[in-house]
Design an enzyme around this catalytic site. Sequence first.
Site, short mmCIF file in Angstrom:
data_model
loop_
_atom_site.label_atom_id
_atom_site.label_comp_id
_atom_site.label_asym_id
_atom_site.label_seq_id
_atom_site.Cartn_x
_atom_site.Cartn_y
_atom_site.Cartn_z
N THR A 40 0.89 -1.11 -0.18
CA THR A 40 0.01 0.16 0.00
C THR A 40 0.85 1.44 -0.13
N CYS A 41 1.77 1.28 0.84
CA CYS A 41 2.58 2.30 1.16
C CYS A 41 3.29 3.00 -0.23
N SER A 145 -3.59 -3.67 4.96
CA SER A 145 -4.90 -3.35 5.29
C SER A 145 -5.64 -2.85 3.95
N GLU A 187 -4.88 15.17 3.84
CA GLU A 187 -3.86 15.08 2.92
C GLU A 187 -4.36 15.15 1.44
N LEU A 319 0.99 2.72 10.38
CA LEU A 319 2.12 3.65 9.83
C LEU A 319 3.20 2.61 9.36
N HIS A 321 6.30 3.30 9.04
CA HIS A 321 7.77 3.16 9.84
C HIS A 321 7.37 2.27 10.94
N HIS A 444 21.04 28.35 13.94
CA HIS A 444 20.01 29.67 13.75
C HIS A 444 20.65 30.14 12.11
P1 FAD Z 1 0.81 -3.02 3.21
O1 FAD Z 1 1.60 -2.02 2.88
O2 FAD Z 1 -0.69 -2.89 3.13
O3 FAD Z 1 1.34 -4.27 2.35
C1 FAD Z 1 0.66 -5.47 2.41
C2 FAD Z 1 1.05 -6.24 1.02
O4 FAD Z 1 0.31 -7.54 1.16
C3 FAD Z 1 0.29 -5.70 -0.21
O5 FAD Z 1 1.23 -5.53 -1.13
C4 FAD Z 1 -0.70 -6.80 -0.58
O6 FAD Z 1 -0.84 -7.01 -1.95
C5 FAD Z 1 -0.05 -7.98 -0.03
N1 FAD Z 1 -0.96 -9.19 0.23
C6 FAD Z 1 -2.10 -9.08 1.07
N2 FAD Z 1 -2.61 -10.37 1.01
C7 FAD Z 1 -1.82 -11.22 0.34
C8 FAD Z 1 -1.82 -12.53 0.01
N3 FAD Z 1 -2.67 -13.37 0.41
N4 FAD Z 1 -0.92 -13.13 -0.56
C9 FAD Z 1 0.25 -12.25 -1.16
N5 FAD Z 1 0.27 -10.79 -1.01
C10 FAD Z 1 -0.64 -10.36 -0.08
N6 FAD Z 1 1.75 5.56 6.52
C11 FAD Z 1 3.05 6.39 6.66
O7 FAD Z 1 3.91 5.89 7.81
N7 FAD Z 1 3.27 7.55 6.28
C12 FAD Z 1 2.45 7.90 5.26
O8 FAD Z 1 2.77 8.93 4.66
C13 FAD Z 1 1.47 7.25 4.76
N8 FAD Z 1 0.69 7.72 3.91
C14 FAD Z 1 -0.38 6.91 3.26
C15 FAD Z 1 -1.27 7.49 2.46
C16 FAD Z 1 -2.26 6.75 2.09
C17 FAD Z 1 -3.26 7.20 1.04
C18 FAD Z 1 -2.81 5.34 2.51
C19 FAD Z 1 -3.81 4.56 2.12
C20 FAD Z 1 -1.93 4.95 3.59
C21 FAD Z 1 -0.90 5.71 4.17
N9 FAD Z 1 0.04 5.28 5.18
C22 FAD Z 1 0.99 6.10 5.37
C23 FAD Z 1 -0.03 3.83 5.80
C24 FAD Z 1 0.83 2.76 5.22
O9 FAD Z 1 0.50 2.99 3.94
C25 FAD Z 1 0.65 1.54 5.81
O10 FAD Z 1 0.65 1.79 7.07
C26 FAD Z 1 1.69 0.55 5.37
O11 FAD Z 1 1.56 0.23 3.90
C27 FAD Z 1 1.47 -0.90 6.09
O12 FAD Z 1 2.61 -1.62 5.45
P2 FAD Z 1 2.25 -3.30 5.67
O13 FAD Z 1 3.54 -3.76 5.20
O14 FAD Z 1 1.74 -3.69 7.07
O15 FAD Z 1 1.12 -3.42 4.71
P1 NAI Z 2 -8.32 8.05 10.11
O1 NAI Z 2 -8.44 7.32 11.31
O2 NAI Z 2 -7.13 8.85 10.23
O3 NAI Z 2 -9.46 9.06 9.95
C1 NAI Z 2 -10.57 8.59 9.82
C2 NAI Z 2 -11.69 9.91 10.44
O4 NAI Z 2 -12.91 9.62 9.93
C3 NAI Z 2 -11.69 10.23 11.42
O5 NAI Z 2 -11.45 11.59 12.11
C4 NAI Z 2 -13.09 9.56 12.14
O6 NAI Z 2 -13.97 10.39 13.08
C5 NAI Z 2 -13.93 9.79 10.92
N1 NAI Z 2 -15.09 8.81 10.61
C6 NAI Z 2 -14.95 7.65 10.93
N2 NAI Z 2 -16.40 7.24 10.35
C7 NAI Z 2 -17.20 8.20 10.08
C8 NAI Z 2 -18.36 8.32 9.52
N3 NAI Z 2 -19.07 7.49 9.21
N4 NAI Z 2 -18.77 9.84 9.05
C9 NAI Z 2 -17.61 10.82 9.26
N5 NAI Z 2 -16.62 10.70 9.47
C10 NAI Z 2 -16.24 9.48 9.79
O7 NAI Z 2 -8.18 7.17 8.85
P2 NAI Z 2 -7.83 7.47 7.24
O8 NAI Z 2 -7.53 8.97 7.00
O9 NAI Z 2 -8.78 6.81 6.49
O10 NAI Z 2 -6.59 6.75 7.31
C11 NAI Z 2 -6.35 5.54 7.41
C12 NAI Z 2 -4.81 4.94 8.10
O11 NAI Z 2 -3.88 5.46 7.08
C13 NAI Z 2 -4.58 5.91 9.30
O12 NAI Z 2 -4.74 5.09 10.33
C14 NAI Z 2 -3.27 6.56 9.04
O13 NAI Z 2 -2.42 5.70 10.04
C15 NAI Z 2 -2.81 5.96 7.78
N6 NAI Z 2 -2.23 7.14 7.04
C16 NAI Z 2 -1.18 7.75 7.51
C17 NAI Z 2 -0.78 8.76 6.80
C18 NAI Z 2 0.70 9.16 7.41
O14 NAI Z 2 1.18 8.99 8.20
N7 NAI Z 2 0.91 10.70 6.95
C19 NAI Z 2 -1.13 9.43 5.70
C20 NAI Z 2 -2.65 8.70 5.27
C21 NAI Z 2 -3.00 7.38 5.88
#
Ligand code: FAD
Ligand code: NAI
EC number: 1.8.1.4
Length: 466
Positions: A40-41, A145, A187, A319, A321, A444
């Site tokens: 996903t990341c 996820s 974002e 997250l 990290h 600074h």
């Molecule tokens: P994932 O990155 O979800 O990887 C799981 C992998 O497993 C996927 O490639 C999937 O295809 C694979 N998989 C699943 N099931 C199977 C299976 N049965 N067989 C083979 N492969 C499989 N986090 C940050 O820290 N900083 C950010 O800036 C940030 N920005 C984000 C922005 C968005 C829009 C989103 C949606 C998330 C963001 N996150 C960010 C959250 C971050 O992406 C996740 O926390 C992170 O990717 C989790 O890593 P993971 O390795 O647990 O799982």
């Molecule tokens: P989030 O948990 O950050 O925010 C979801 C928001 O939706 C909350 O404020 C909640 O109160 C609201 N909400 C929940 N149900 C609702 C409803 N029915 N109607 C209206 N509001 C509702 O989740 P988000 O933004 O979807 O991100 C998912 C995950 O991805 C986060 O947990 C985050 O850890 C990760 N992520 C991290 C980033 C980063 O580190 N910069 C960037 C993007 C995602």
Amino acid sequence: MQYDVIVIGSGPGGYVAAIRCAQLGFKTAIVEKYPVMGGTCLNVGCIPSKALLDSSEHFYNAVHHFEEHGITTGKVKADLSKMVERKGGVVKKMNDGINFLMKKNKVDVKYGFGSFLDKNTVKVKKEDGSEEQIQGKNIIIATGSKPTILPFMNYDKTRIITSTEALSLKELPKHLIVIGAGVIGAELGSVYARLGSKVTFVEFADSMIPTMDKALGKELQKSIKKLGAEFHFSTKVTLIENLGKEVKVTAENKAGEKVEITGDYCLVSIGRRPYTDNLNLEAVGVATEKGRVLVDEHTLQTNVPNIYAIGDVVRGAMLAHKAEEEGVLVAEVLAGQKPHINYNLIPGVVYTWPEVAAVGKTEDELKAAGIAYKSGQFPFKALGRATASGDVDGFVKVLADKSSDEILGVHIIGARAADMISEAVIAMEFRASAEDIARSSHAHPTYTEAIKEACLAATENRSIHM
Ligand code: FAD
Ligand code: NAI
């Protein structure tokens, strides 16, 4: 056994676990269902969202801030398709980087959907329909996820979308309705507001980013409002409908009044759920709760001794990290080491402008735990560096133990907060006091002087520049 370790999933949890396992001498394979590595990341999360945030920020600054710096341009135009194409190139470069790392570390990559046949055997179903079975002494579940969607939200991937589609839109929304003003909402809402879309947030809680320190949400809202965004807080969505060229959102506010909003796209960003679909965990008896794989707090071992789980699929912050730290931890546990993760010190960052970053406890958490604390705050507008760049919004807030002065939480909103927070993480990892930072020289002019000044404010209110 063919392998010492099989990792299922190649996100930041999985691929980092595979590299660390290989470094420790384990014969390692990684299974990924998509034809690209990085999860996903890399593919639909951290990296592509930051690419679009950066492009949209350049555009916004060109339109709104270049002139004050004495730069004259012709008419500035935003080309969304070019931005999306550039984002694709950024992702591709990083995909190649992970492929290189897998080769360098001699990790076998198996593309296909992984599922358990027994506690040591993973079936890999490939895109062409063929199947392979691989055996491993240990297996790490790192399947990540997926976005949470409720049935009445009628997700259709065209007008009613999640972050995945919002990263690859073909046209600029005229009016984007964002459900959930959490991290993704803030974002991606910023991206489109900067590019000129009208953006309306509908949020269940009473502020933006409600799980972070309350002061941050309030300040962020002011900045996002400057982009022209509108907000409906304490409002619960009850229906989302695709009406063809329009999307209608029906909701109910705290007073019980019906709220109706019409736009052309609706981004649902209300959280994410652990993904274990069709992994066949039942076959091996791995325990889960609401889809989350249950693990031992210290070793991340599941109830089946040779199976571990990391990242978004287990408890804790979703997250990248955090997932990476857990990947390293499991590899080292398997090697007989005694690694440890301090979950209190996993920083949280929101990449809006100004950026938001925090580590440790919020004021509400300290109050709830009955911990006596003192607080020091310093605004960016009093910084030389911020005045020079014109990034004067925001502040640093430091919370320290009232008697020992140990830093318990640092909450920043302001320019470069995402990078600044590392100073707080390191300080807290070494259990520094606010006085320790207050007495450390900060170059600074830098934004980090705000951390020093907030620490001075927390210790006997002796900030120099306020
Ligand atoms: P994932 O990155 O979800 O990887 C799981 C992998 O497993 C996927 O490639 C999937 O295809 C694979 N998989 C699943 N099931 C199977 C299976 N049965 N067989 C083979 N492969 C499989 N986090 C940050 O820290 N900083 C950010 O800036 C940030 N920005 C984000 C922005 C968005 C829009 C989103 C949606 C998330 C963001 N996150 C960010 C959250 C971050 O992406 C996740 O926390 C992170 O990717 C989790 O890593 P993971 O390795 O647990 O799982
Ligand atoms: P989030 O948990 O950050 O925010 C979801 C928001 O939706 C909350 O404020 C909640 O109160 C609201 N909400 C929940 N149900 C609702 C409803 N029915 N109607 C209206 N509001 C509702 O989740 P988000 O933004 O979807 O991100 C998912 C995950 O991805 C986060 O947990 C985050 O850890 C990760 N992520 C991290 C980033 C980063 O580190 N910069 C960037 C993007 C995602």
